[in-house]
Each structure stands twice: as structure tokens, then as C-alpha cells.
Design an enzyme around this catalytic site. Sequence first.
Site, mmCIF file in Angstrom:
data_model
loop_
_atom_site.group_PDB
_atom_site.id
_atom_site.type_symbol
_atom_site.label_atom_id
_atom_site.label_comp_id
_atom_site.label_asym_id
_atom_site.label_seq_id
_atom_site.Cartn_x
_atom_site.Cartn_y
_atom_site.Cartn_z
ATOM 1 N N SER A 154 -24.058 -45.213 -8.988
ATOM 2 C CA SER A 154 -25.263 -45.741 -9.636
ATOM 3 C C SER A 154 -26.353 -44.737 -9.964
ATOM 4 O O SER A 154 -27.349 -45.100 -10.581
ATOM 5 C CB SER A 154 -25.863 -46.865 -8.803
ATOM 6 O OG SER A 154 -25.101 -48.029 -8.985
ATOM 7 N N LYS A 169 -36.745 -46.922 -8.059
ATOM 8 C CA LYS A 169 -35.832 -48.061 -8.230
ATOM 9 C C LYS A 169 -36.313 -49.219 -7.351
ATOM 10 O O LYS A 169 -36.687 -49.002 -6.187
ATOM 11 C CB LYS A 169 -34.416 -47.637 -7.824
ATOM 12 C CG LYS A 169 -33.347 -48.708 -8.045
ATOM 13 C CD LYS A 169 -31.971 -48.148 -7.690
ATOM 14 C CE LYS A 169 -30.854 -49.147 -7.950
ATOM 15 N NZ LYS A 169 -29.527 -48.588 -7.625
ATOM 16 N N SER A 175 -26.138 -48.922 -11.334
ATOM 17 C CA SER A 175 -27.152 -49.948 -11.278
ATOM 18 C C SER A 175 -28.580 -49.448 -11.447
ATOM 19 O O SER A 175 -29.484 -50.241 -11.693
ATOM 20 C CB SER A 175 -27.049 -50.667 -9.929
ATOM 21 O OG SER A 175 -27.304 -49.752 -8.874
HETATM 22 N N1 GLN Z 1 -21.149 -49.897 -10.140
HETATM 23 C C1 GLN Z 1 -20.816 -49.897 -8.743
HETATM 24 C C2 GLN Z 1 -20.924 -51.291 -8.202
HETATM 25 O O1 GLN Z 1 -21.082 -52.168 -8.960
HETATM 26 C C3 GLN Z 1 -21.689 -48.931 -8.005
HETATM 27 C C4 GLN Z 1 -23.042 -49.453 -7.695
HETATM 28 C C5 GLN Z 1 -23.928 -48.489 -6.980
HETATM 29 O O2 GLN Z 1 -23.617 -47.306 -6.876
HETATM 30 N N2 GLN Z 1 -24.989 -49.023 -6.427
HETATM 31 O O3 GLN Z 1 -20.865 -51.548 -7.045
#
Ligand code: GLN
Length: 490
Positions: free
Chosen positions: A178, A79, A154
Amino acid sequence: MTNLPESVLDIAKSVRAGNCTATEVLQRSLDRIDTAQPTLGAFENIRAETAVTMAASVDTAITNGQDPGPLAGVPIAIKDCIATEGEPMTCGSRILEGYVSPFDATVIERLKDAGAVLLGRTRCDEFAMGSSTEHCASGPVANPWSTDHVPGGSSGGSAAAVAASLVPASIGTDTGGSIRQPAALCGITGFKPSQGRVPRYGQVSFAPSMDQIGPFTRTAADAAAIMDVIAGEDARDATSASDPLGDVQLDTHLNGLRIGIAREHLSDDNHPEVNDAVARAAETAASLGADIVDVSLSTTELGIACYYVIGPAEASSNLARFDGVRYGNRATDSSSLNDMYERSRTEGFGEEVRRRIMLGTWVLSAGYYDAYYNQALKVRRLIHDEFAQCFASVDLLLGPTTASPAFKLGEMADPMSMYLCDRYTVTANIAGICGCSIPFGTTQTDGVTLPIGVQLLGPVLGDATVLRCAHAMQTATDHHTSRPPNYSTV
Ligand code: GLN
């Protein structure tokens, strides 16, 4: 080349035994990426040249009778928010344009030392904020099951890359879901370790009290192989746990295991086939010897509100370093230092990141700190304590990863609905516990087949039990072998 192994464990085994070369395995991944990248956009960049060198050195080691390590020749995608020496890192943001990391994150060092071949960096939502990978400066990622749908976020690029069999494994980060949410939406296995399990040194911080690095793979057995390499204390991350991962002995039965299902996770608002998948997963676990019990997690409904105070508070502080001076992009034609900061940040950050910075700054400001930030910390304690109480009577929890399958690109226009995608995942990060999403069937919508995931949650540092249970369930079922129709030939 047609008979090359596909899984992490099989690739490492074959390469170490000299039955295939790291170079062949890498070439297959690079060919598949070439074909899929224009459609999926999973990669931010592909590091073919360095990967070829890494694979060649694995092959040389084998020829010389040395052991390159437990991940010998396994191609892994990273990532784009984890530092790799000499490689650009954007975190999906314009503000980091032109930035090249001067050092390796701990996980990168460990993967390299284990003989893995790091072949490229995957797209993500900007600074890992999002649930769809639509908020990435270089463009969105499509779901390999249906290119009209999002892969989740994400870490959407990392999930799509594994789902489309471009790589056998990838690395993501999970602050609120994420890893688990995109794993569920892409039909693969995604593991979020307990807080402290995997060192965060070299991962660009979003909300460090909740950030964890973890693997995407097709199976729990492969996830365990990656965890064996990346987990463990690190002097450069004071929050890393000294407690060893333990034996991820991959049993095929669940005798004596007590698994709770929280009634709050089986809401009527869930897509009906999601609740069916949880029921089928419970039957599978029971058939393997587990006791299934009904439990209550009444704090579930507090998760999103708590997360959207603590997460933005920490993010607003962490992201203060991106000021146009020390990293990445700087606005030109500014009239003063403050003007330069303001313009660099306004131009560099996307809308969602700006929203979080404003939210976080506000909840930390004098006058609101007690009402919001301190209050959220108290709620965090309630969530933590309720999990701890639950884990006093059950070993693991089973439930849905998400309330519904993947949604369409552009469909989730308002931020609040996007936030609610993580209602079943954020509480694990708030409490610091571990969790794994495994695929458990598919659903048909408008002629499109989309995967559904179920989530196993374990107590703090209960990572080995979660992986063992996920593995046992995968030995008794074949959901993890389903491939997206256009990527099913492998
Ligand atoms: N979707 C969540 C957010 O927008 C989690 C993001 C993540 O785990 N990095 O913060």
C-alpha cells in the site's frame, strides 16, 4: 512566494536558514489543496487551523534563534489510519464516524517534534484493505495523471497528494504493497521500511505482522530525511527494532553493490513497458558500478495465497474491537446486545472489509486452522528463507513494483484481480524485508500518460542500502522530476 522550495530537504533547509517561513510554505500547500481537492479527493479532511498554529510556532522558534528540528516547516499529510491527538480518524470506514483520537501515534509525535507541519489526513481504502482507494467510505481518490484512473491503494490519498505537489511528503502504511503500489501508479517514490523499523503504536492495525508505516516523497533523498525522523525503537511497540537506521549516506555510485533480478518478476504477463523499465533501471544501476545478476524467487507465486490467509486472519481478530460499544458508530433500534453488535458491524463495515473478516474467521476456525492458517505460516517460512538465501549472494533485488500501470476507476470489479495487483509487493511484507518504489518512466495508453515504477528490495534492516541505491539511481536519471500534466507548473 513563487520561489519557495519544493522538496522536503530544501524546505527544511530554507526555513531553518530563515530564507522563507513555514507559514508561507504552508499557505502554498493549502492553496494548492483548495484547487485540487474537488478533482482529486485526496484528503479526508484538511486541518488548516492547527496547521497554521504549527507553522507559526516553527516561525517563532526561528525568530527566537531556536532550531525547530530537521523537518522544520515541511508540510506533511497523514494517511487517515494513524492517530493524531484531537483529530477525527475514520480509516476510510463508516464504523469510525465521529471518532476522535485521544493520543498521538509515535510517528506523529516524532514528526511534530521534528518541526513538521501536519496539515491534513488523506483518504485510504477502508482499514487499508485495497489497491485502488475506491473502497473509502467518503469516496474514491483520482490519479493526478488521469482522473479516470485510480491512484493505487490503499494509501491512494497520500500518493496523489505528493504526485500533485500538494505536499512534499506524506505518510502511508504498507501491509502488502500500500505504499509501493500507489507510489508506482502515481509516479513518485514510496518506501516500505523493514518490519519493526518504524513503530506502529497509534497506527490502526490491519495485520500487525506485516503492517509498516513509511513515507511518500518525490525523491529517495527526501524519503531518507523522513525515515531519519520516524525510524527507531519505541517502548510502546514491542516489535520495534533497536538496531539504528544507520547512515543513509547518499552516495552517487553503486560500486561493489550486487543487485539481483528475479526471473519470476519479469513475467510475460507484465505490461511490456514495465519489463522495459526494469531493464533500463538495471542498465542505470550497472552504469553506476553495480553488478547485475540473475536470481530465482520461485516462491513469488505463493505470495498472494499466503497473504490472503495471514492478512485476513490477523484482520478478523484486530477488527473485533469495532463493535459499536467502544468506538465510532452504533446501530440504533437493536433488540439485544448481540443484535447491536451485528447491526453495527454490518452497517459500519464495507463489503471488502466484511469479506476479509469472514475469510479470516474461517481460516482460524477449528477444523480449518491447520489446513489454512498453519499451512500459510509454513509457506511464510519458505518465502522468508528464499529471500534470506538470495540476500546471502546479492545486496538488493530489482524488479517491477506492479505488473501494469494504473487501471481505470471501476475497471477492477472482481476482488481476485484486485488482489493480484500486489503480486510483486506482498512477499516483502510476508518476509519482513524492506522495499522502495521509484518512478522509472511513463507509458502512453489511449492518449493518456501514466507512470511506471520499479522496486528495489533489501534484506531485513537493510533500509539504508535500499535508500542509498534509489538515491544514486535518481541522481543519474530524471524520472522522478516528471509531473502529471495538469500539475506540471511547479
Ligand atoms: N492491496 C493489499 C490489500 O488489499 C495491500 C494493502 C496494504 O498494504 N495495506 O490487502
